[in-house]
Design a protein around this motif. Sequence first.
Motif, PDB file in Angstrom:
ATOM      1  N   ALA A  39       0.843  -1.192   0.000  1.00 40.66           N
ATOM      2  CA  ALA A  39       0.000   0.000   0.000  1.00 40.66           C
ATOM      3  C   ALA A  39       0.884   1.250   0.000  1.00 40.66           C
ATOM      4  O   ALA A  39       1.959   1.260   0.583  1.00 40.66           O
ATOM      5  CB  ALA A  39      -0.895   0.005   1.235  1.00 40.66           C
ATOM      6  N   PRO A  40       0.434   2.324  -0.674  1.00 41.95           N
ATOM      7  CA  PRO A  40       1.211   3.560  -0.672  1.00 41.95           C
ATOM      8  C   PRO A  40       1.316   4.124   0.746  1.00 41.95           C
ATOM      9  O   PRO A  40       0.373   4.046   1.527  1.00 41.95           O
ATOM     10  CB  PRO A  40       0.423   4.505  -1.569  1.00 41.95           C
ATOM     11  CG  PRO A  40      -0.714   3.747  -2.115  1.00 41.95           C
ATOM     12  CD  PRO A  40      -0.761   2.420  -1.454  1.00 41.95           C
ATOM     13  N   ASN A  41       2.456   4.669   1.078  1.00 39.61           N
ATOM     14  CA  ASN A  41       2.686   5.205   2.407  1.00 39.61           C
ATOM     15  C   ASN A  41       3.188   6.638   2.264  1.00 39.61           C
ATOM     16  O   ASN A  41       4.317   6.866   1.820  1.00 39.61           O
ATOM     17  CB  ASN A  41       3.703   4.326   3.140  1.00 39.61           C
ATOM     18  CG  ASN A  41       3.907   4.731   4.569  1.00 39.61           C
ATOM     19  OD1 ASN A  41       3.546   5.830   4.988  1.00 39.61           O
ATOM     20  ND2 ASN A  41       4.515   3.848   5.333  1.00 39.61           N
ATOM     21  N   PHE A  42       2.362   7.595   2.680  1.00 41.13           N
ATOM     22  CA  PHE A  42       2.707   9.007   2.548  1.00 41.13           C
ATOM     23  C   PHE A  42       3.924   9.355   3.396  1.00 41.13           C
ATOM     24  O   PHE A  42       4.807  10.098   2.958  1.00 41.13           O
ATOM     25  CB  PHE A  42       1.518   9.881   2.945  1.00 41.13           C
ATOM     26  CG  PHE A  42       1.791  11.351   2.808  1.00 41.13           C
ATOM     27  CD1 PHE A  42       1.890  11.925   1.554  1.00 41.13           C
ATOM     28  CD2 PHE A  42       1.960  12.150   3.925  1.00 41.13           C
ATOM     29  CE1 PHE A  42       2.154  13.275   1.415  1.00 41.13           C
ATOM     30  CE2 PHE A  42       2.225  13.491   3.797  1.00 41.13           C
ATOM     31  CZ  PHE A  42       2.316  14.063   2.548  1.00 41.13           C
ATOM     32  N   GLY A  43       4.006   8.809   4.610  1.00 44.44           N
ATOM     33  CA  GLY A  43       5.140   9.089   5.488  1.00 44.44           C
ATOM     34  C   GLY A  43       6.456   8.637   4.877  1.00 44.44           C
ATOM     35  O   GLY A  43       7.465   9.332   4.956  1.00 44.44           O
ATOM     36  N   ALA A  44       6.446   7.451   4.259  1.00 38.88           N
ATOM     37  CA  ALA A  44       7.665   6.944   3.624  1.00 38.88           C
ATOM     38  C   ALA A  44       8.050   7.816   2.431  1.00 38.88           C
ATOM     39  O   ALA A  44       9.239   8.074   2.204  1.00 38.88           O
ATOM     40  CB  ALA A  44       7.466   5.502   3.182  1.00 38.88           C
ATOM     41  N   LEU A  45       7.054   8.287   1.686  1.00 33.38           N
ATOM     42  CA  LEU A  45       7.322   9.165   0.551  1.00 33.38           C
ATOM     43  C   LEU A  45       7.967  10.464   1.024  1.00 33.38           C
ATOM     44  O   LEU A  45       8.984  10.901   0.467  1.00 33.38           O
ATOM     45  CB  LEU A  45       6.028   9.468  -0.201  1.00 33.38           C
ATOM     46  CG  LEU A  45       6.123  10.545  -1.276  1.00 33.38           C
ATOM     47  CD1 LEU A  45       6.893  10.031  -2.479  1.00 33.38           C
ATOM     48  CD2 LEU A  45       4.752  11.024  -1.678  1.00 33.38           C
ATOM     49  N   VAL A  46       7.419  11.072   2.057  1.00 39.45           N
ATOM     50  CA  VAL A  46       7.965  12.321   2.581  1.00 39.45           C
ATOM     51  C   VAL A  46       9.371  12.094   3.115  1.00 39.45           C
ATOM     52  O   VAL A  46      10.281  12.887   2.864  1.00 39.45           O
ATOM     53  CB  VAL A  46       7.037  12.910   3.667  1.00 39.45           C
ATOM     54  CG1 VAL A  46       7.691  14.081   4.378  1.00 39.45           C
ATOM     55  CG2 VAL A  46       5.711  13.336   3.061  1.00 39.45           C
ATOM     56  N   ARG A  47       9.563  11.014   3.851  1.00 39.62           N
ATOM     57  CA  ARG A  47      10.878  10.697   4.408  1.00 39.62           C
ATOM     58  C   ARG A  47      11.908  10.521   3.291  1.00 39.62           C
ATOM     59  O   ARG A  47      13.020  11.034   3.363  1.00 39.62           O
ATOM     60  CB  ARG A  47      10.770   9.439   5.264  1.00 39.62           C
ATOM     61  CG  ARG A  47      11.944   9.157   6.125  1.00 39.62           C
ATOM     62  CD  ARG A  47      11.747   8.006   7.115  1.00 39.62           C
ATOM     63  NE  ARG A  47      10.716   7.046   6.827  1.00 39.62           N
ATOM     64  CZ  ARG A  47       9.524   6.992   7.427  1.00 39.62           C
ATOM     65  NH1 ARG A  47       9.215   7.875   8.347  1.00 39.62           N
ATOM     66  NH2 ARG A  47       8.644   6.072   7.109  1.00 39.62           N
ATOM     67  N   ARG A  48      11.526   9.810   2.239  1.00 42.43           N
ATOM     68  CA  ARG A  48      12.435   9.569   1.114  1.00 42.43           C
ATOM     69  C   ARG A  48      12.781  10.876   0.396  1.00 42.43           C
ATOM     70  O   ARG A  48      13.941  11.122   0.056  1.00 42.43           O
ATOM     71  CB  ARG A  48      11.801   8.559   0.155  1.00 42.43           C
ATOM     72  CG  ARG A  48      12.700   8.097  -0.948  1.00 42.43           C
ATOM     73  CD  ARG A  48      12.099   6.969  -1.773  1.00 42.43           C
ATOM     74  NE  ARG A  48      10.773   7.275  -2.294  1.00 42.43           N
ATOM     75  CZ  ARG A  48       9.644   6.656  -1.904  1.00 42.43           C
ATOM     76  NH1 ARG A  48       9.681   5.691  -1.026  1.00 42.43           N
ATOM     77  NH2 ARG A  48       8.478   6.994  -2.424  1.00 42.43           N
ATOM     78  N   GLU A  49      11.789  11.722   0.176  1.00 45.77           N
ATOM     79  CA  GLU A  49      12.031  12.991  -0.511  1.00 45.77           C
ATOM     80  C   GLU A  49      12.881  13.942   0.328  1.00 45.77           C
ATOM     81  O   GLU A  49      13.744  14.650  -0.193  1.00 45.77           O
ATOM     82  CB  GLU A  49      10.708  13.658  -0.897  1.00 45.77           C
ATOM     83  CG  GLU A  49       9.971  12.936  -2.002  1.00 45.77           C
ATOM     84  CD  GLU A  49      10.761  12.875  -3.294  1.00 45.77           C
ATOM     85  OE1 GLU A  49      11.419  13.863  -3.674  1.00 45.77           O
ATOM     86  OE2 GLU A  49      10.738  11.810  -3.944  1.00 45.77           O
TER      87      GLU A  49
END
Length: 104
Positions: A33-43
């Motif tokens: 599932a998409p994870n917004f927190g992981a996306l923000v952390r990665r960016e």
Amino acid sequence: MKGTLGQALAAYMDALTRHRPDPGPAEEPPSNAPNFGALVRRELSSAVDSLAHGEATAVAGLAGKASIQEVVEAVSSAELSLQKVTAVRDRVIAAYQEIMRMPV
């Protein structure tokens, strides 16, 4: 206290490597599932890396170890990363303010 340019550059590079935050292990969920927190952390991690690379390349340029083109490319990339982070921050603040204006 006088020092040479080389000593100043060495001290600056030492400070950069010492104060670089350790992101630690990523806490990604096992699902697909998409994870917004992981996306923000990665960016954010990518932006920090870009800014650090831009600073290191600028210092290398001052020391004569990098060409002007490399310095300009690294600094431009760092500037774009900073603009992206700032734009996301502004949107998050605007969303928070909008939520706070909602009647309960």
